[in-house]
Write an enzyme that holds these catalytic residues in place. Sequence first.
Site, PDB file in Angstrom:
ATOM      1  N   ARG A   1     -10.478  -6.630  19.792  1.00 30.95           N
ATOM      2  CA  ARG A   1      -9.146  -7.185  19.502  1.00 30.95           C
ATOM      3  C   ARG A   1      -8.423  -7.388  20.842  1.00 30.95           C
ATOM      4  NH1 ARG A   1      -5.539  -3.183  15.984  1.00 30.95           N
ATOM      5  NH2 ARG A   1      -6.426  -4.284  14.218  1.00 30.95           N
TER       6      ARG A   1
ATOM      7  N   LYS B   1       8.274  -4.152  15.007  1.00 32.06           N
ATOM      8  CA  LYS B   1       8.705  -2.862  14.436  1.00 32.06           C
ATOM      9  C   LYS B   1       9.644  -2.146  15.414  1.00 32.06           C
ATOM     10  CE  LYS B   1       7.669  -1.158  11.014  1.00 32.06           C
ATOM     11  NZ  LYS B   1       8.210  -1.294   9.634  1.00 32.06           N
TER      12      LYS B   1
ATOM     13  N   TYR C   1       3.027  -7.185  16.271  1.00 30.03           N
ATOM     14  CA  TYR C   1       3.419  -6.309  15.154  1.00 30.03           C
ATOM     15  C   TYR C   1       4.271  -5.158  15.674  1.00 30.03           C
ATOM     16  CZ  TYR C   1       3.057  -2.307  11.975  1.00 30.03           C
ATOM     17  OH  TYR C   1       3.346  -1.202  11.207  1.00 30.03           O
TER      18      TYR C   1
ATOM     19  N   LEU D   1       6.059 -10.072  -2.851  1.00 28.13           N
ATOM     20  CA  LEU D   1       4.666 -10.297  -3.282  1.00 28.13           C
ATOM     21  C   LEU D   1       3.965 -11.289  -2.355  1.00 28.13           C
ATOM     22  CD1 LEU D   1       4.978 -10.278  -7.199  1.00 28.13           C
ATOM     23  CD2 LEU D   1       4.485  -8.376  -5.667  1.00 28.13           C
TER      24      LEU D   1
ATOM     25  N   PHE E   1       0.820  -1.218   0.000  1.00 31.89           N
ATOM     26  CA  PHE E   1       0.000   0.000   0.000  1.00 31.89           C
ATOM     27  C   PHE E   1       0.857   1.272   0.000  1.00 31.89           C
ATOM     28  CE2 PHE E   1      -1.986   2.840   3.404  1.00 31.89           C
ATOM     29  CZ  PHE E   1      -2.585   3.698   2.487  1.00 31.89           C
TER      30      PHE E   1
ATOM     31  N   THR F   1       6.438   3.123  12.645  1.00 28.65           N
ATOM     32  CA  THR F   1       5.067   3.413  13.045  1.00 28.65           C
ATOM     33  C   THR F   1       5.004   4.033  14.437  1.00 28.65           C
ATOM     34  OG1 THR F   1       3.061   2.242  13.774  1.00 28.65           O
ATOM     35  CG2 THR F   1       5.031   0.943  13.655  1.00 28.65           C
ATOM     36  N   ASP F   2       3.894   4.739  14.696  1.00 26.88           N
ATOM     37  CA  ASP F   2       3.667   5.279  16.050  1.00 26.88           C
ATOM     38  C   ASP F   2       3.399   4.158  17.057  1.00 26.88           C
ATOM     39  OD1 ASP F   2       1.140   4.581  15.087  1.00 26.88           O
ATOM     40  OD2 ASP F   2       0.226   6.551  15.435  1.00 26.88           O
ATOM     41  N   GLU F   3       3.057   2.957  16.547  1.00 23.43           N
ATOM     42  CA  GLU F   3       2.631   1.887  17.453  1.00 23.43           C
ATOM     43  C   GLU F   3       3.765   1.389  18.348  1.00 23.43           C
ATOM     44  OE1 GLU F   3      -0.014  -0.997  15.775  1.00 23.43           O
ATOM     45  OE2 GLU F   3      -0.667   0.380  14.206  1.00 23.43           O
TER      46      GLU F   3
ATOM     47  N   VAL G   1     -17.251  -3.232  13.892  1.00 19.77           N
ATOM     48  CA  VAL G   1     -16.527  -2.316  14.788  1.00 19.77           C
ATOM     49  C   VAL G   1     -16.113  -3.099  16.030  1.00 19.77           C
ATOM     50  CG1 VAL G   1     -16.744  -0.246  16.237  1.00 19.77           C
ATOM     51  CG2 VAL G   1     -17.771  -0.292  13.939  1.00 19.77           C
TER      52      VAL G   1
ATOM     53  N   ALA H   1       7.334  -5.083   5.084  1.00 20.84           N
ATOM     54  CA  ALA H   1       7.019  -5.567   6.431  1.00 20.84           C
ATOM     55  C   ALA H   1       5.750  -6.391   6.388  1.00 20.84           C
ATOM     56  CB  ALA H   1       6.812  -4.381   7.378  1.00 20.84           C
TER      57      ALA H   1
HETATM   58  P1  NAD Z   1       1.554  -3.611   3.235  1.00 21.52           P
HETATM   59  O1  NAD Z   1       1.249  -4.812   4.064  1.00 21.52           O
HETATM   60  O2  NAD Z   1       0.485  -3.027   2.371  1.00 21.52           O
HETATM   61  O3  NAD Z   1       2.792  -3.913   2.268  1.00 21.52           O
HETATM   62  C1  NAD Z   1       3.929  -4.597   2.688  1.00 21.52           C
HETATM   63  C2  NAD Z   1       4.734  -4.973   1.437  1.00 21.52           C
HETATM   64  O4  NAD Z   1       5.935  -5.648   1.855  1.00 21.52           O
HETATM   65  C3  NAD Z   1       3.988  -5.939   0.504  1.00 21.52           C
HETATM   66  O5  NAD Z   1       4.117  -5.522  -0.827  1.00 21.52           O
HETATM   67  C4  NAD Z   1       4.707  -7.284   0.736  1.00 21.52           C
HETATM   68  O6  NAD Z   1       4.665  -8.137  -0.404  1.00 21.52           O
HETATM   69  C5  NAD Z   1       6.114  -6.820   1.067  1.00 21.52           C
HETATM   70  N1  NAD Z   1       6.858  -7.818   1.858  1.00 21.52           N
HETATM   71  C6  NAD Z   1       6.441  -8.458   2.972  1.00 21.52           C
HETATM   72  N2  NAD Z   1       7.390  -9.309   3.405  1.00 21.52           N
HETATM   73  C7  NAD Z   1       8.441  -9.185   2.542  1.00 21.52           C
HETATM   74  C8  NAD Z   1       9.724  -9.795   2.483  1.00 21.52           C
HETATM   75  N3  NAD Z   1      10.118 -10.699   3.395  1.00 21.52           N
HETATM   76  N4  NAD Z   1      10.550  -9.421   1.483  1.00 21.52           N
HETATM   77  C9  NAD Z   1      10.170  -8.506   0.551  1.00 21.52           C
HETATM   78  N5  NAD Z   1       8.952  -7.916   0.569  1.00 21.52           N
HETATM   79  C10 NAD Z   1       8.102  -8.246   1.558  1.00 21.52           C
HETATM   80  O7  NAD Z   1       2.119  -2.544   4.268  1.00 21.52           O
HETATM   81  P2  NAD Z   1       1.958  -0.962   4.308  1.00 21.52           P
HETATM   82  O8  NAD Z   1       0.726  -0.630   5.040  1.00 21.52           O
HETATM   83  O9  NAD Z   1       2.189  -0.425   2.963  1.00 21.52           O
HETATM   84  O10 NAD Z   1       3.176  -0.595   5.256  1.00 21.52           O
HETATM   85  C11 NAD Z   1       4.474  -0.314   4.728  1.00 21.52           C
HETATM   86  C12 NAD Z   1       5.410   0.067   5.856  1.00 21.52           C
HETATM   87  O11 NAD Z   1       4.898   1.208   6.545  1.00 21.52           O
HETATM   88  C13 NAD Z   1       5.587  -1.008   6.914  1.00 21.52           C
HETATM   89  O12 NAD Z   1       6.934  -1.019   7.302  1.00 21.52           O
HETATM   90  C14 NAD Z   1       4.707  -0.563   8.067  1.00 21.52           C
HETATM   91  O13 NAD Z   1       5.179  -1.029   9.296  1.00 21.52           O
HETATM   92  C15 NAD Z   1       4.823   0.941   7.936  1.00 21.52           C
HETATM   93  N6  NAD Z   1       3.693   1.736   8.461  1.00 21.52           N
HETATM   94  C16 NAD Z   1       2.424   1.437   8.046  1.00 21.52           C
HETATM   95  C17 NAD Z   1       1.372   2.228   8.503  1.00 21.52           C
HETATM   96  C18 NAD Z   1      -0.053   1.967   8.042  1.00 21.52           C
HETATM   97  O14 NAD Z   1      -0.981   2.635   8.517  1.00 21.52           O
HETATM   98  N7  NAD Z   1      -0.286   1.074   7.102  1.00 21.52           N
HETATM   99  C19 NAD Z   1       1.606   3.284   9.397  1.00 21.52           C
HETATM  100  C20 NAD Z   1       2.919   3.561   9.787  1.00 21.52           C
HETATM  101  C21 NAD Z   1       3.964   2.776   9.296  1.00 21.52           C
HETATM  102  P1  TYD Z   2      -6.264  -1.133  11.727  1.00 25.39           P
HETATM  103  O1  TYD Z   2      -6.741  -0.483  10.490  1.00 25.39           O
HETATM  104  O2  TYD Z   2      -6.141  -2.607  11.769  1.00 25.39           O
HETATM  105  O3  TYD Z   2      -4.890  -0.416  12.110  1.00 25.39           O
HETATM  106  P2  TYD Z   2      -4.044  -0.481  13.514  1.00 25.39           P
HETATM  107  O4  TYD Z   2      -4.468  -1.670  14.277  1.00 25.39           O
HETATM  108  O5  TYD Z   2      -2.649  -0.602  12.996  1.00 25.39           O
HETATM  109  O6  TYD Z   2      -4.316   0.813  14.198  1.00 25.39           O
HETATM  110  O7  TYD Z   2      -7.237  -0.708  12.898  1.00 25.39           O
HETATM  111  C1  TYD Z   2      -7.521   0.649  13.161  1.00 25.39           C
HETATM  112  C2  TYD Z   2      -8.519   0.701  14.287  1.00 25.39           C
HETATM  113  O8  TYD Z   2      -9.764   0.135  13.837  1.00 25.39           O
HETATM  114  C3  TYD Z   2      -8.109  -0.131  15.492  1.00 25.39           C
HETATM  115  O9  TYD Z   2      -8.520   0.544  16.677  1.00 25.39           O
HETATM  116  C4  TYD Z   2      -8.897  -1.439  15.328  1.00 25.39           C
HETATM  117  C5  TYD Z   2     -10.160  -0.986  14.636  1.00 25.39           C
HETATM  118  N1  TYD Z   2     -10.791  -1.967  13.728  1.00 25.39           N
HETATM  119  C6  TYD Z   2     -12.174  -2.269  13.835  1.00 25.39           C
HETATM  120  O10 TYD Z   2     -12.878  -1.733  14.710  1.00 25.39           O
HETATM  121  N2  TYD Z   2     -12.699  -3.169  12.967  1.00 25.39           N
HETATM  122  C7  TYD Z   2     -11.944  -3.781  12.006  1.00 25.39           C
HETATM  123  O11 TYD Z   2     -12.474  -4.613  11.241  1.00 25.39           O
HETATM  124  C8  TYD Z   2     -10.561  -3.445  11.898  1.00 25.39           C
HETATM  125  C9  TYD Z   2      -9.683  -4.103  10.856  1.00 25.39           C
HETATM  126  C10 TYD Z   2     -10.015  -2.529  12.770  1.00 25.39           C
END
Ligand code: NAD
Ligand code: TYD
Length: 336
Positions: free
Chosen positions: A273, A154, A150, A35, A11, A124-126, A206, A82
């Site tokens: 969760r 990280k 997770y 992938l 993403f 991430t902030d997490e 939710v 990741a």
């Molecule tokens: P995502 O799950 O959409 O994409 C992860 C990508 O990494 C995928 O294309 C997957 O194929 C690839 N991948 C996984 N394992 C692999 C491996 N061993 N070797 C090579 N490629 C591999 O994740 P995202 O939401 O796009 O997140 C990207 C980064 O941003 C992550 O490091 C995540 O921790 C960080 N991040 C995400 C968020 C969020 O809200 N999604 C927020 C803050 C930080």
């Molecule tokens: P998520 O999108 O999984 O991101 P993160 O856990 O990394 O913050 O979840 C965002 C918030 O939404 C979290 O408080 C969990 C909640 N949530 C639901 O209530 N229903 C759902 O189906 C999902 C996936 C998340």
Amino acid sequence: MKLLVTGGAGFIGSNFIHYWLKNHPADFIVNLDKLTYAGNLENLKDIENNPNYKFVKGDICDFDLVNDLISDNVDLIIHFAAESHVDRSVMSSKEFIRTNVEGTMTLLDAAKNNGGVRFHHISTDEVFGELNFEGKAFTEKSPYNPRNPYSASKAASDHLVRSYYYTHGLPITISNCSNNYGPYQFPEKIIPLFVTHLLEGKKVPVYGEGKNIRDWIFVDDHSRGVDFVIQKGKIGQTYCLGGDSEITNIELTRKILGLMDQGEEMIEFVKDRPGHDLRYAMDYTKAKNELGWEPLVDLEQGLKKTIDWYKKNKEWRERIKSREYLDYYKKQYQER
Ligand code: NAD
Ligand code: TYD
């Protein structure tokens, strides 16, 4: 400049590659991605013939591959790859440790092995754990306190990245960002899951009472933030990036319902969760003062763009649907 982007078929990575090629058209990007279920080359279909872009299928844990790629004149590594979904890490943590910890270490070793290549780590902030309702937003000085597998993986990767700076002098930077949303997000995170469910006439699950708070950032603002860190950030430093958009899950759900002309009867409250972090929020004062960065897209605007994208990209949604995620969710909900 030649960049190695890891996880560029996911993403944020795919949005970032689009952003970078548009804003730095003279640069060359190698996208290394395994992938997994979350990696989707369809996200990059429009640029697959761009002469400044190359895709390599592979695992970041494969040192020989990573080392070969980096040794071919890579100037900058931007590490997105990741396992990224908290719910999946609750069901099984192993892949999170392998990719997020071992994979990051492998990349760091290869960067070090090639004379100390500039390395930007996406985090991430997490990693800071949870805030209560009154707590001040996280800053770069907040203590690490991850509470699910997770965020623990990280946090471990952040520590490793920093350790290679102190121990080996590797030129690193880290950005810790809040929850992202936007086009191409796999429909397992709350916003794309709810939007796609509603488009298919399904209710939205939710967790608990929906009181948990997240700080939402539109994905292009994240890409811009990373760009600013690359251009102006200080080596060895961490930058917090946030969206200025704190909202409870139930309020967010109502906003999505409103924008999609749907009623409250589409909400289904389901079991919470385990270890569900109450609140995340980011204070991005350092990024604002040192880099001149701040988010530009507000939540209402960003949600409209996102919903619009999912509406227009029915075929993308249909193909995603046929993947493993439906089975995964069916199983998860049946067990609740
Ligand atoms: P995502 O799950 O959409 O994409 C992860 C990508 O990494 C995928 O294309 C997957 O194929 C690839 N991948 C996984 N394992 C692999 C491996 N061993 N070797 C090579 N490629 C591999 O994740 P995202 O939401 O796009 O997140 C990207 C980064 O941003 C992550 O490091 C995540 O921790 C960080 N991040 C995400 C968020 C969020 O809200 N999604 C927020 C803050 C930080
Ligand atoms: P998520 O999108 O999984 O991101 P993160 O856990 O990394 O913050 O979840 C965002 C918030 O939404 C979290 O408080 C969990 C909640 N949530 C639901 O209530 N229903 C759902 O189906 C999902 C996936 C998340």
